[in-house]
Motif scaffolding. Structure first.
Motif, short mmCIF file in Angstrom:
data_model
loop_
_atom_site.label_atom_id
_atom_site.label_comp_id
_atom_site.label_asym_id
_atom_site.label_seq_id
_atom_site.Cartn_x
_atom_site.Cartn_y
_atom_site.Cartn_z
N SER A 45 0.83 -1.21 0.00
CA SER A 45 0.00 0.00 0.00
C SER A 45 0.86 1.26 0.00
CB SER A 45 -0.93 0.01 1.22
OG SER A 45 -1.83 -1.06 1.19
N CYS A 46 1.90 1.25 0.81
CA CYS A 46 2.81 2.41 0.86
C CYS A 46 3.44 2.66 -0.51
CB CYS A 46 3.92 2.20 1.89
SG CYS A 46 3.39 2.37 3.60
N ASP A 48 2.15 2.24 -3.31
CA ASP A 48 1.18 2.82 -4.22
C ASP A 48 0.83 4.28 -3.88
OD1 ASP A 48 0.88 0.86 -6.11
OD2 ASP A 48 -0.91 -0.02 -5.21
N GLU A 49 1.34 4.78 -2.79
CA GLU A 49 1.09 6.18 -2.42
C GLU A 49 1.93 7.10 -3.31
OE1 GLU A 49 -1.16 7.32 -0.48
OE2 GLU A 49 -1.73 5.53 0.65
N ILE A 52 6.46 8.52 -2.58
CA ILE A 52 6.67 7.58 -1.47
C ILE A 52 8.02 7.69 -0.77
CG2 ILE A 52 5.08 5.91 -2.45
CD1 ILE A 52 7.63 4.23 -3.15
N TYR A 108 3.03 7.47 10.63
CA TYR A 108 2.16 7.77 9.49
C TYR A 108 0.73 7.27 9.68
CZ TYR A 108 6.63 8.77 7.41
OH TYR A 108 7.87 9.30 7.17
N TYR A 112 -2.20 7.64 6.89
CA TYR A 112 -2.42 6.48 6.04
C TYR A 112 -3.04 5.36 6.87
CZ TYR A 112 0.97 8.94 3.13
OH TYR A 112 1.62 9.89 2.39
N HIS A 114 -3.48 2.29 6.14
CA HIS A 114 -2.72 1.04 6.08
C HIS A 114 -1.57 1.04 7.07
CE1 HIS A 114 0.02 3.22 3.33
NE2 HIS A 114 -1.08 3.58 2.67
#
Length: 136
Positions: A45-46, A48-49, A52, A108, A112, A114
């Protein structure tokens, strides 16, 4: 009853383990497996941020925790009648790696979702490892 618990109940060494020990071991294994999944998905998931670079440390911590949790679950599932020193060593390492990941993810967690999930999974596995260690 979880599959982990079922497997520990039918294991030939099960009579050598008290119900409390079996419960603590089940909790540690299940928490490690859940944390491995949460950390694997959290790292993905990170990635895809957008932008990053600031998440680099948390991604590495999540990858390390996922690997450690998977290995710990496997090792703790092979117990026999005499664990010896290996499980304590594994549980200490599991707790240490989970703590590092939890700390990195908490930074974070507000931004976020996730990362919040990862931090909570790491907290659960740390508590389960500490609980099993306390049983001595």
């Amino acid at each position: 009853m979880t599959h982990t618990r079922d497997a520990l109940v039918v294991h030939p060494a099960a009579p050598d383990m008290s119900e409390e020990e079996r419960t603590a071991l089940t909790e540690a294994i299940d928490a490690a497996l859940a944390c491995a999944q949460a950390c694997t998905t959290g790292a993905d998931s990170c990635l895809d941020e957008p932008g990053i670079a600031h998440l680099r440390n948390v991604v590495r911590a999540q990858q390390n925790a996922a690997a450690m949790c998977s290995a710990a679950a496997q090792i703790l599932s092979r117990f026999g009648s005499d664990f010896g020193p290996t499980p304590a060593t594994v549980l200490h390492a599991l707790g240490d790696v989970a703590a590092l990941c939890e700390d990195a993810a908490r930074v974070y967690a507000g931004a976020y979702e996730h990362c919040r999930v990862t931090a909570e999974a790491c907290a659960r596995v740390r508590a389960a490892a500490a609980g099993l260690l306390a049983r001595g």
